[in-house]
Design a protein around this motif. Sequence first.
Motif, PDB file in Angstrom:
ATOM      1  N   LEU C  16       0.921  -1.181   0.166  1.00 35.12           N
ATOM      2  CA  LEU C  16       0.073  -0.043  -0.056  1.00 35.12           C
ATOM      3  C   LEU C  16       0.976   1.294  -0.084  1.00 35.12           C
ATOM      4  CD1 LEU C  16      -2.483  -1.118   2.767  1.00 35.12           C
ATOM      5  CD2 LEU C  16      -2.792  -1.212   0.185  1.00 35.12           C
ATOM      6  N   PHE C  17       0.402   2.488  -0.629  1.00 39.22           N
ATOM      7  CA  PHE C  17       1.360   3.767  -0.822  1.00 39.22           C
ATOM      8  C   PHE C  17       0.231   4.683  -0.535  1.00 39.22           C
ATOM      9  CE2 PHE C  17       3.307   0.692  -3.494  1.00 39.22           C
ATOM     10  CZ  PHE C  17       4.750   0.945  -3.293  1.00 39.22           C
ATOM     11  N   ALA C  18       1.234   5.723  -0.062  1.00 37.68           N
ATOM     12  CA  ALA C  18       0.708   7.003   0.358  1.00 37.68           C
ATOM     13  C   ALA C  18      -0.311   7.129   1.305  1.00 37.68           C
ATOM     14  CB  ALA C  18       0.264   7.724  -0.969  1.00 37.68           C
ATOM     15  N   ALA C  19      -1.561   7.871   1.115  1.00 37.45           N
ATOM     16  CA  ALA C  19      -2.610   7.956   2.001  1.00 37.45           C
ATOM     17  C   ALA C  19      -3.403   6.571   2.357  1.00 37.45           C
ATOM     18  CB  ALA C  19      -3.934   8.879   1.181  1.00 37.45           C
ATOM     19  N   ARG C  21      -1.511   3.627   2.685  1.00 36.19           N
ATOM     20  CA  ARG C  21      -0.940   3.151   3.426  1.00 36.19           C
ATOM     21  C   ARG C  21      -0.855   3.608   4.915  1.00 36.19           C
ATOM     22  NH1 ARG C  21       3.431   5.307   5.067  1.00 36.19           N
ATOM     23  NH2 ARG C  21       3.734   6.788   3.330  1.00 36.19           N
ATOM     24  N   LEU C  89      -2.683   1.191  -5.632  1.00 33.12           N
ATOM     25  CA  LEU C  89      -2.221   2.486  -5.720  1.00 33.12           C
ATOM     26  C   LEU C  89      -3.126   3.620  -5.659  1.00 33.12           C
ATOM     27  CD1 LEU C  89      -0.023   1.857  -8.865  1.00 33.12           C
ATOM     28  CD2 LEU C  89       0.822   1.269  -6.613  1.00 33.12           C
TER      29      LEU C  89
END
Lengths: 153, 153, 95, 95
Positions: C16-19, C21, C89
């Motif tokens: 998971l990435f960014a917000a 995550r 993403l």
Amino acid sequence: MPTPSPKHPIVVQLLEAPFEPLELLAAWQRSLGAAGTAAESHFIGRVRPTTASGEPLEALELEHYPGMSEAQLRALAGACAARHGAGAVLVAHRVGRIAPGEAIVLVAVQADRRGPALRCVQELLEDLKHHAPFWKREWSGGSGTWVAGNTPL
Amino acid sequence: MPTPSPKHPIVVQLLEAPFEPLELLAAWQRSLGAAGTAAESHFIGRVRPTTASGEPLEALELEHYPGMSEAQLRALAGACAARHGAGAVLVAHRVGRIAPGEAIVLVAVQADRRGPALRCVQELLEDLKHHAPFWKREWSGGSGTWVAGNTPL
Amino acid sequence: MGHQAAPPDNQVRVRLFAALREQAGWGEREIRLDTGSASAADLWRQLALEAAPPGSTAVDLPPTIRVAINQAFATADTPLRPGDEVAFLPPITGG
Amino acid sequence: MGHQAAPPDNQVRVRLFAALREQAGWGEREIRLDTGSASAADLWRQLALEAAPPGSTAVDLPPTIRVAINQAFATADTPLRPGDEVAFLPPITGG
């Protein structure tokens, strides 16, 4: 360099000797302040190694109308910056005899957003090809031929 | 730098420290040979001093997907060069924490004619804004906010 | 499309990435799939990263979330294979 | 547009460039206008840089040639004033 106006600082340079585009860009960036704007776009045009008819090119000769050429470049750059809401503009153009591979034109534009910077470089490049008093002569095999038209986009 | 392929040499660099775009361009030009091609276009994007909501920006944080980000930038650059018949492409992108005024992205394209060079820079810039796994977070007043969308063109 | 029997250890790596995550509280996990022929969309429902609305048991993958399998973009209905790296993403904001 | 009487010394400076300059064999000249209210187009006919076709006495300014008066583009019918710098510009090939 002339003192730029705060709104659309336009710098025009006609150069009789070979120039290094990246060095000109570095000096221009320094003159505009350390922290650049959000978007900056450049174009560098160089002399091709062959003539329009495919012969090896010895040199390109650039004749211009001294006085009018500077004024026209400045007017075209200022109008283009105003149309697109761009900021600073740099136009450097070689005149005289230019060897293959050497830079002939450099256009650089700073703006708040990428669109104005990209569009102003592209449009100014077309403008100066058609509305600034420059004439190209190709030298090949010891004889010179005036170029009839611009290269296709 | 990876060894470029002769047809569409693509150079991709993800940088964790501040970079000087004109120095990267100089090194790239040297790697491609002394006499450049007829047309070369660049774009430099820098971090704005304010957030999307107008607050003073302390820093921009760039999260990415290591491995996929390099592969995607390379794929996008190669496809763009092939579509437009451009030659060499350079893409440099910062990751991590970036201060206002620092360069975040550099795109450079060489081509035989001005059209392909200009168009490829413009299109690749849009491509990487939408199809490479990067996420921006604005830091202001000690707290971070993920950026919801890209700035308008 | 031939159905491939799931091996006993039906496990994928999820990223998971960014917000996304930060909302989940984790960025990378090994996950054992509930079913033998799960897609990325099935995996999202299994993860249940968002609270299900009343009367519903699971939350579907939002159209704004893109899927990458083994670091390449993929459609949400792509069947997963053991050992795949599946990334969710959030909207991209590069350049 | 009030007609301005031509001064006795009704002279302009003419400039030619590139192929035009070479065909003429000169690039810059002081020229005394034949008539008191001449335009750039009149001046071109007076210069007679090109051989007139049979049955004609003068050659009109070709549409491919642009006119500049005092270093700014102007239309060919602009009336000239004494002391003007009039340039005839063959097709531009800059950039």
